[in-house]
Design a protein around this motif. Structure first.
Motif: not given
Length: 166
Positions: A99-105, A114-120
Motif C-alpha cells: 500500500t505505502g510504496l504504491l502510494a509513494i509511487a 511503480t515497478a520498483i515499488a512492486i519489486v521492493i
C-alpha cells in the motif's frame, strides 16, 4: 536471513504507522489551508484503510504462525484472537509495504517507479516467508489487500475530486 530481517525492520508496520499519522496530519493541514494534495490524501486514506482491513482480518482469522507448526505441531485458525502468535494472516509488513510504496509511487506517476515499488514490496513479502513469520498464503493475501486498499483509496479520492469540480 540477515537481509530478510533487515527488510522486515525497515518496512515494519510500526514505521508505516508513523508514516500514516504524518501523512494524515499533513493531508488534513493542507486541506484546511485550502491547498489539498490529492496524492497525499490517497496515501493517507490507503494506509488507514490498510490498517483497518488487515487488522480486522488478522483478528478474525487468528491463524497460527509457522513457528507454532514447526515447534509445537499447532496449525490452523483460532478465530478472534489478539495474540501475535495467532495473527499470521495477512502479513502486516507485506500489506503496508504494498500500500505505502504504491502510494509513494503515485506521486511520481511513472511506470518505472511503480515497478520498483512492486519489486521492493515483493522482496519484503518473500523476506517474511524466509524468516518463518508467515506462510506463502499469508503473503499472497497481504499483497492483494495492499494493492486493493491503494486502488480503493485512489478511486475514492479521485472520484470525490471529480464531483467537487462539477
Amino acid at each position: 536471513s540477515t537481509f530478510a530481517s533487515l527488510f522486515s525492520k525497515i518496512f515494519s508496520p510500526k514505521i508505516w504507522a508513523i508514516i500514516t499519522v504524518l501523512a494524515t496530519i499533513l493531508c488534513l493541514y493542507k486541506y484546511y489551508r485550502k491547498q489539498p494534495s490529492e496524492n497525499l490524501c490517497i496515501m493517507s486514506l490507503a494506509l488507514v484503510l490498510t490498517f483497518f482491513v488487515a487488522g480486522t482480518i488478522k483478528v478474525l482469522l487468528a491463524r497460527s504462525r509457522p513457528e507454532l507448526w514447526l515447534f509445537n505441531q499447532q496449525y490452523g485458525f483460532h478465530f478472534f484472537s489478539f495474540k501475535s502468535i495467532y495473527n499470521s494472516m495477512p502479513s502486516g509488513h507485506t500489506t503496508f509495504t504494498f500500500t505505502g510504496l504504491l502510494a509513494i509511487a503515485n506521486f511520481f506517476k511513472k511506470k518505472q517507479v511503480t515497478a520498483i515499488a512492486i519489486v521492493i514490496a515483493s522482496i519484503v513479502g518473500i523476506s517474511r516467508i524466509l524468516i518463518l513469520d508467515h506462510y506463502v498464503s499469508d503473503v499472497i493475501l497481504a499483497t492483494y489487500i495492499g494493492i486493493f486498499c491503494y486502488l480503493w483509496a485512489k478511486a475514492i479520492v479521485e472520484n470525490s475530486s471529480r464531483i467537487k469540480s462539477i
